[in-house]
Design a protein around this motif. Structure first.
Motif, PDB file in Angstrom:
ATOM      1  N   UNK A  62       0.827  -1.210   0.000  1.00 49.61           N
ATOM      2  CA  UNK A  62       0.000   0.000   0.000  1.00 49.61           C
ATOM      3  C   UNK A  62       0.856   1.253   0.000  1.00 49.61           C
ATOM      4  N   UNK A  63       1.917   1.234   0.809  1.00 51.69           N
ATOM      5  CA  UNK A  63       2.797   2.395   0.854  1.00 51.69           C
ATOM      6  C   UNK A  63       3.481   2.653  -0.479  1.00 51.69           C
ATOM      7  N   UNK A  64       3.963   1.578  -1.095  1.00 48.03           N
ATOM      8  CA  UNK A  64       4.625   1.739  -2.395  1.00 48.03           C
ATOM      9  C   UNK A  64       3.639   2.193  -3.457  1.00 48.03           C
ATOM     10  N   UNK A  65       2.368   1.805  -3.317  1.00 46.57           N
ATOM     11  CA  UNK A  65       1.353   2.246  -4.267  1.00 46.57           C
ATOM     12  C   UNK A  65       1.151   3.757  -4.220  1.00 46.57           C
ATOM     13  N   UNK A  66       1.113   4.322  -3.007  1.00 45.16           N
ATOM     14  CA  UNK A  66       0.942   5.771  -2.870  1.00 45.16           C
ATOM     15  C   UNK A  66       2.164   6.508  -3.400  1.00 45.16           C
ATOM     16  N   UNK A  67       3.353   6.014  -3.045  1.00 43.21           N
ATOM     17  CA  UNK A  67       4.582   6.644  -3.532  1.00 43.21           C
ATOM     18  C   UNK A  67       4.658   6.548  -5.057  1.00 43.21           C
ATOM     19  N   UNK A  68       4.216   5.414  -5.602  1.00 42.85           N
ATOM     20  CA  UNK A  68       4.206   5.237  -7.052  1.00 42.85           C
ATOM     21  C   UNK A  68       3.322   6.272  -7.736  1.00 42.85           C
ATOM     22  N   UNK A  69       2.156   6.518  -7.164  1.00 37.42           N
ATOM     23  CA  UNK A  69       1.263   7.516  -7.751  1.00 37.42           C
ATOM     24  C   UNK A  69       1.929   8.881  -7.780  1.00 37.42           C
ATOM     25  N   UNK A  78      12.701   5.984 -14.586  1.00 35.70           N
ATOM     26  CA  UNK A  78      13.413   4.747 -14.237  1.00 35.70           C
ATOM     27  C   UNK A  78      13.168   4.377 -12.781  1.00 35.70           C
ATOM     28  N   UNK A  79      13.190   5.366 -11.892  1.00 33.81           N
ATOM     29  CA  UNK A  79      12.910   5.111 -10.478  1.00 33.81           C
ATOM     30  C   UNK A  79      11.484   4.597 -10.294  1.00 33.81           C
ATOM     31  N   UNK A  80      10.557   5.167 -11.038  1.00 37.28           N
ATOM     32  CA  UNK A  80       9.159   4.740 -10.955  1.00 37.28           C
ATOM     33  C   UNK A  80       8.999   3.285 -11.370  1.00 37.28           C
ATOM     34  N   UNK A  81       9.642   2.886 -12.450  1.00 38.48           N
ATOM     35  CA  UNK A  81       9.539   1.508 -12.917  1.00 38.48           C
ATOM     36  C   UNK A  81      10.186   0.541 -11.931  1.00 38.48           C
ATOM     37  N   UNK A  82      11.280   0.959 -11.297  1.00 38.52           N
ATOM     38  CA  UNK A  82      11.905   0.109 -10.288  1.00 38.52           C
ATOM     39  C   UNK A  82      11.002  -0.108  -9.092  1.00 38.52           C
ATOM     40  N   UNK A  83      10.384   0.967  -8.617  1.00 35.96           N
ATOM     41  CA  UNK A  83       9.463   0.841  -7.491  1.00 35.96           C
ATOM     42  C   UNK A  83       8.222   0.067  -7.894  1.00 35.96           C
ATOM     43  N   UNK A  84       7.799   0.203  -9.143  1.00 41.29           N
ATOM     44  CA  UNK A  84       6.650  -0.539  -9.636  1.00 41.29           C
ATOM     45  C   UNK A  84       6.917  -2.042  -9.590  1.00 41.29           C
ATOM     46  N   UNK A 118      -4.599   5.880 -10.974  1.00 39.26           N
ATOM     47  CA  UNK A 118      -5.366   6.660 -10.005  1.00 39.26           C
ATOM     48  C   UNK A 118      -6.626   5.904  -9.590  1.00 39.26           C
ATOM     49  N   UNK A 119      -7.382   5.424 -10.570  1.00 41.59           N
ATOM     50  CA  UNK A 119      -8.621   4.701 -10.280  1.00 41.59           C
ATOM     51  C   UNK A 119      -8.316   3.375  -9.580  1.00 41.59           C
ATOM     52  N   UNK A 120      -7.256   2.707 -10.003  1.00 43.21           N
ATOM     53  CA  UNK A 120      -6.847   1.444  -9.372  1.00 43.21           C
ATOM     54  C   UNK A 120      -6.558   1.645  -7.891  1.00 43.21           C
ATOM     55  N   UNK A 121      -5.807   2.695  -7.563  1.00 41.12           N
ATOM     56  CA  UNK A 121      -5.462   2.945  -6.170  1.00 41.12           C
ATOM     57  C   UNK A 121      -6.660   3.286  -5.307  1.00 41.12           C
ATOM     58  N   UNK A 122      -7.638   3.992  -5.895  1.00 41.41           N
ATOM     59  CA  UNK A 122      -8.829   4.356  -5.126  1.00 41.41           C
ATOM     60  C   UNK A 122      -9.777   3.181  -4.918  1.00 41.41           C
ATOM     61  N   UNK A 123      -9.754   2.223  -5.846  1.00 40.20           N
ATOM     62  CA  UNK A 123     -10.741   1.148  -5.783  1.00 40.20           C
ATOM     63  C   UNK A 123     -10.293  -0.105  -5.091  1.00 40.20           C
ATOM     64  N   UNK A 124      -8.993  -0.354  -5.013  1.00 42.21           N
ATOM     65  CA  UNK A 124      -8.521  -1.615  -4.466  1.00 42.21           C
ATOM     66  C   UNK A 124      -8.011  -1.417  -3.038  1.00 42.21           C
ATOM     67  N   UNK A 125      -8.068  -2.455  -2.238  1.00 47.35           N
ATOM     68  CA  UNK A 125      -7.552  -2.380  -0.881  1.00 47.35           C
ATOM     69  C   UNK A 125      -8.623  -2.080   0.152  1.00 47.35           C
ATOM     70  N   UNK A 126      -8.385  -2.517   1.374  1.00 46.12           N
ATOM     71  CA  UNK A 126      -9.366  -2.330   2.443  1.00 46.12           C
ATOM     72  C   UNK A 126      -9.411  -0.903   2.957  1.00 46.12           C
ATOM     73  N   UNK A 127      -8.391  -0.110   2.650  1.00 43.87           N
ATOM     74  CA  UNK A 127      -8.343   1.271   3.118  1.00 43.87           C
ATOM     75  C   UNK A 127      -8.589   2.264   1.991  1.00 43.87           C
ATOM     76  N   UNK A 151      -3.496  12.714  -1.272  1.00 43.76           N
ATOM     77  CA  UNK A 151      -2.441  12.686  -2.300  1.00 43.76           C
ATOM     78  C   UNK A 151      -2.981  12.402  -3.697  1.00 43.76           C
ATOM     79  N   UNK A 152      -4.064  11.621  -3.759  1.00 45.76           N
ATOM     80  CA  UNK A 152      -4.669  11.341  -5.057  1.00 45.76           C
ATOM     81  C   UNK A 152      -5.276  12.605  -5.653  1.00 45.76           C
TER      82      UNK A 152
END
Length: 222
Positions: free
Chosen positions: A26-33, A69-75, A151-160, A169-170
Protein backbone atom coordinates in the motif's frame (compact mmCIF):
# COMPACT_ATOMS: atom_id res chain seq x y z
CA UNK A 1 19.40 -30.48 8.40
CA UNK A 2 15.69 -31.13 8.24
CA UNK A 3 15.21 -28.86 11.22
CA UNK A 4 17.00 -26.03 9.40
CA UNK A 5 14.95 -26.62 6.27
CA UNK A 6 11.76 -26.68 8.30
CA UNK A 7 12.76 -23.46 10.02
CA UNK A 8 13.49 -21.74 6.71
CA UNK A 9 10.18 -22.94 5.32
CA UNK A 10 8.31 -21.61 8.33
CA UNK A 11 10.11 -18.28 8.03
CA UNK A 12 9.16 -18.04 4.35
CA UNK A 13 5.51 -18.77 5.11
CA UNK A 14 5.52 -16.27 7.95
CA UNK A 15 7.04 -13.61 5.71
CA UNK A 16 4.48 -14.21 2.97
CA UNK A 17 1.58 -13.81 5.40
CA UNK A 18 3.07 -10.95 7.41
CA UNK A 19 1.16 -7.65 7.47
CA UNK A 20 4.47 -5.97 6.61
CA UNK A 21 3.96 -6.97 2.96
CA UNK A 22 0.50 -5.40 2.99
CA UNK A 23 1.84 -2.13 4.36
CA UNK A 24 4.74 -2.29 1.91
CA UNK A 25 2.37 -2.79 -1.01
CA UNK A 26 0.00 0.00 0.00
CA UNK A 27 2.80 2.40 0.85
CA UNK A 28 4.63 1.74 -2.40
CA UNK A 29 1.35 2.25 -4.27
CA UNK A 30 0.94 5.77 -2.87
CA UNK A 31 4.58 6.64 -3.53
CA UNK A 32 4.21 5.24 -7.05
CA UNK A 33 1.26 7.52 -7.75
CA UNK A 34 3.27 10.54 -6.63
CA UNK A 35 6.32 9.51 -8.67
CA UNK A 36 4.24 8.82 -11.76
CA UNK A 37 2.55 12.19 -11.31
CA UNK A 38 5.92 13.94 -11.13
CA UNK A 39 7.08 11.99 -14.18
CA UNK A 40 4.05 13.15 -16.16
CA UNK A 41 4.52 16.75 -15.01
CA UNK A 42 8.19 16.74 -16.02
CA UNK A 43 7.20 15.21 -19.34
CA UNK A 44 4.81 18.10 -19.96
CA UNK A 45 7.50 20.63 -19.00
CA UNK A 46 10.11 18.91 -21.15
CA UNK A 47 7.97 19.33 -24.28
CA UNK A 48 7.34 23.03 -23.78
CA UNK A 49 9.09 26.02 -25.27
CA UNK A 50 8.89 28.12 -22.15
CA UNK A 51 12.04 26.85 -20.42
CA UNK A 52 14.30 29.51 -18.93
CA UNK A 53 18.03 29.91 -19.76
CA UNK A 54 18.95 29.08 -16.16
CA UNK A 55 16.92 25.84 -16.41
CA UNK A 56 17.56 24.34 -19.85
CA UNK A 57 15.25 21.78 -21.38
CA UNK A 58 17.80 18.96 -21.26
CA UNK A 59 17.88 19.20 -17.46
CA UNK A 60 14.12 18.65 -17.29
CA UNK A 61 14.37 15.80 -19.79
CA UNK A 62 17.14 14.19 -17.75
CA UNK A 63 15.09 14.43 -14.56
CA UNK A 64 12.10 13.05 -16.44
CA UNK A 65 14.02 9.97 -17.58
CA UNK A 66 15.66 9.40 -14.19
CA UNK A 67 12.33 9.69 -12.38
CA UNK A 68 10.71 7.36 -14.91
CA UNK A 69 13.41 4.75 -14.24
CA UNK A 70 12.91 5.11 -10.48
CA UNK A 71 9.16 4.74 -10.96
CA UNK A 72 9.54 1.51 -12.92
CA UNK A 73 11.90 0.11 -10.29
CA UNK A 74 9.46 0.84 -7.49
CA UNK A 75 6.65 -0.54 -9.64
CA UNK A 76 8.51 -3.84 -9.84
CA UNK A 77 8.71 -3.93 -6.04
CA UNK A 78 5.02 -3.08 -5.79
CA UNK A 79 4.12 -5.98 -8.04
CA UNK A 80 6.40 -8.44 -6.23
CA UNK A 81 5.00 -7.51 -2.81
CA UNK A 82 1.45 -8.04 -4.10
CA UNK A 83 2.26 -11.46 -5.56
CA UNK A 84 4.30 -12.69 -2.57
CA UNK A 85 1.73 -11.57 -0.02
CA UNK A 86 -0.52 -14.58 0.61
CA UNK A 87 -3.15 -12.53 2.42
CA UNK A 88 -4.72 -12.02 -1.01
CA UNK A 89 -4.69 -14.44 -3.93
CA UNK A 90 -2.75 -12.74 -6.73
CA UNK A 91 -0.74 -14.98 -9.03
CA UNK A 92 2.31 -13.72 -10.89
CA UNK A 93 0.64 -13.89 -14.30
CA UNK A 94 -2.30 -11.86 -13.03
CA UNK A 95 0.08 -8.94 -12.58
CA UNK A 96 0.40 -8.76 -16.38
CA UNK A 97 -3.02 -9.92 -17.58
CA UNK A 98 -6.01 -7.62 -16.94
CA UNK A 99 -8.32 -10.65 -17.15
CA UNK A 100 -8.61 -13.72 -14.95
CA UNK A 101 -7.90 -12.26 -11.51
CA UNK A 102 -9.72 -13.73 -8.52
CA UNK A 103 -9.06 -10.89 -6.08
CA UNK A 104 -10.86 -7.62 -6.92
CA UNK A 105 -10.77 -8.47 -10.65
CA UNK A 106 -11.97 -5.08 -11.90
CA UNK A 107 -9.70 -2.88 -9.78
CA UNK A 108 -6.73 -5.21 -10.14
CA UNK A 109 -7.35 -5.35 -13.89
CA UNK A 110 -7.07 -1.57 -14.09
CA UNK A 111 -3.73 -1.67 -12.31
CA UNK A 112 -2.53 -4.47 -14.56
CA UNK A 113 -3.56 -2.56 -17.66
CA UNK A 114 -1.68 0.47 -16.36
CA UNK A 115 1.42 -1.70 -15.87
CA UNK A 116 1.12 -3.11 -19.39
CA UNK A 117 0.87 0.37 -20.90
CA UNK A 118 3.90 1.57 -18.96
CA UNK A 119 5.90 -1.46 -20.09
CA UNK A 120 4.92 -0.69 -23.67
CA UNK A 121 6.09 2.90 -23.24
CA UNK A 122 9.40 1.71 -21.76
CA UNK A 123 10.02 -0.79 -24.57
CA UNK A 124 9.29 1.75 -27.30
CA UNK A 125 11.48 4.31 -25.54
CA UNK A 126 14.38 1.85 -25.50
CA UNK A 127 13.81 1.19 -29.20
CA UNK A 128 13.15 4.83 -30.02
CA UNK A 129 16.07 5.18 -32.44
CA UNK A 130 14.71 2.25 -34.45
CA UNK A 131 11.08 3.41 -34.60
CA UNK A 132 9.34 6.13 -36.62
CA UNK A 133 9.01 9.29 -34.53
CA UNK A 134 5.22 9.27 -34.89
CA UNK A 135 4.98 5.69 -33.58
CA UNK A 136 7.12 6.50 -30.57
CA UNK A 137 5.24 9.73 -29.90
CA UNK A 138 1.77 8.14 -30.12
CA UNK A 139 2.87 5.30 -27.83
CA UNK A 140 4.43 7.70 -25.34
CA UNK A 141 1.08 9.45 -24.96
CA UNK A 142 -0.22 6.23 -23.39
CA UNK A 143 1.56 7.36 -20.22
CA UNK A 144 -1.40 9.63 -19.54
CA UNK A 145 -3.81 6.70 -19.81
CA UNK A 146 -1.57 4.62 -17.55
CA UNK A 147 -1.52 7.43 -14.99
CA UNK A 148 -5.33 7.74 -15.04
CA UNK A 149 -5.75 3.97 -14.67
CA UNK A 150 -3.35 3.92 -11.73
CA UNK A 151 -5.37 6.66 -10.00
CA UNK A 152 -8.62 4.70 -10.28
CA UNK A 153 -6.85 1.44 -9.37
CA UNK A 154 -5.46 2.95 -6.17
CA UNK A 155 -8.83 4.36 -5.13
CA UNK A 156 -10.74 1.15 -5.78
CA UNK A 157 -8.52 -1.61 -4.47
CA UNK A 158 -7.55 -2.38 -0.88
CA UNK A 159 -9.37 -2.33 2.44
CA UNK A 160 -8.34 1.27 3.12
CA UNK A 161 -9.36 2.62 -0.28
CA UNK A 162 -12.00 4.94 1.15
CA UNK A 163 -9.88 6.53 3.87
CA UNK A 164 -8.96 10.19 3.77
CA UNK A 165 -5.21 9.68 3.93
CA UNK A 166 -5.36 8.10 0.46
CA UNK A 167 -7.73 10.65 -1.05
CA UNK A 168 -5.58 13.71 -0.37
CA UNK A 169 -2.44 12.69 -2.30
CA UNK A 170 -4.67 11.34 -5.06
CA UNK A 171 -6.60 14.60 -5.29
CA UNK A 172 -3.38 16.61 -5.31
CA UNK A 173 -2.00 14.44 -8.12
CA UNK A 174 -5.14 14.85 -10.23
CA UNK A 175 -5.21 18.63 -9.74
CA UNK A 176 -1.52 18.98 -10.66
CA UNK A 177 -1.73 16.86 -13.82
CA UNK A 178 -4.98 18.40 -15.04
CA UNK A 179 -3.71 21.92 -14.37
CA UNK A 180 -0.42 21.25 -16.16
CA UNK A 181 -2.21 19.65 -19.11
CA UNK A 182 -4.69 22.50 -19.50
CA UNK A 183 -1.94 25.11 -19.18
CA UNK A 184 0.12 23.30 -21.81
CA UNK A 185 -2.82 23.19 -24.23
CA UNK A 186 -3.59 26.87 -23.66
CA UNK A 187 0.03 27.81 -24.37
CA UNK A 188 0.03 25.61 -27.48
CA UNK A 189 -3.11 27.31 -28.81
CA UNK A 190 -1.62 30.72 -28.13
CA UNK A 191 1.57 29.74 -29.96
CA UNK A 192 -0.44 28.42 -32.88
CA UNK A 193 -2.37 31.69 -33.05
CA UNK A 194 0.93 33.56 -33.13
CA UNK A 195 2.11 31.31 -35.97
CA UNK A 196 -1.04 32.09 -37.95
CA UNK A 197 -0.49 35.80 -37.50
CA UNK A 198 3.18 35.45 -38.48
CA UNK A 199 2.28 33.47 -41.58
CA UNK A 200 4.10 30.28 -40.51
CA UNK A 201 0.93 28.18 -40.25
CA UNK A 202 0.48 25.47 -42.97
CA UNK A 203 -1.25 26.77 -46.07
CA UNK A 204 -5.03 26.73 -46.18
CA UNK A 205 -6.44 23.45 -47.42
CA UNK A 206 -3.48 21.36 -46.30
CA UNK A 207 -4.71 18.94 -43.67
CA UNK A 208 -2.41 17.40 -41.10
CA UNK A 209 -2.79 13.99 -39.47
CA UNK A 210 -3.97 13.53 -35.90
CA UNK A 211 -0.48 12.66 -34.76
CA UNK A 212 0.91 15.76 -36.47
CA UNK A 213 -1.63 17.87 -34.64
CA UNK A 214 -0.56 16.27 -31.36
CA UNK A 215 3.06 16.89 -32.24
CA UNK A 216 2.27 20.57 -32.64
CA UNK A 217 0.67 20.61 -29.20
CA UNK A 218 3.29 18.52 -27.43
CA UNK A 219 6.48 18.97 -29.42
CA UNK A 220 9.02 16.30 -28.62
CA UNK A 221 12.78 16.78 -28.78
CA UNK A 222 15.41 14.07 -28.83
Amino acid sequence: MSVVASGLGSAAVSASTSPVLWYLNRGSGVVLLLLLTLTVLLGVLATGRTMRPWWPRFVTQGLHRALAALTMGLLAGHVVSAVVDEFVDIRWWQAFSPLGATYEPFWLGLGTLSLDLLLLVVVTSVLRDHLPQRVWFATHLLTYAAWALSVVHGLGIGTDAGRGWLWWPTLASVVLVVTAGVARLVMARARRGAEVEAGTEPAHGIRTSGVEELERVLETHR
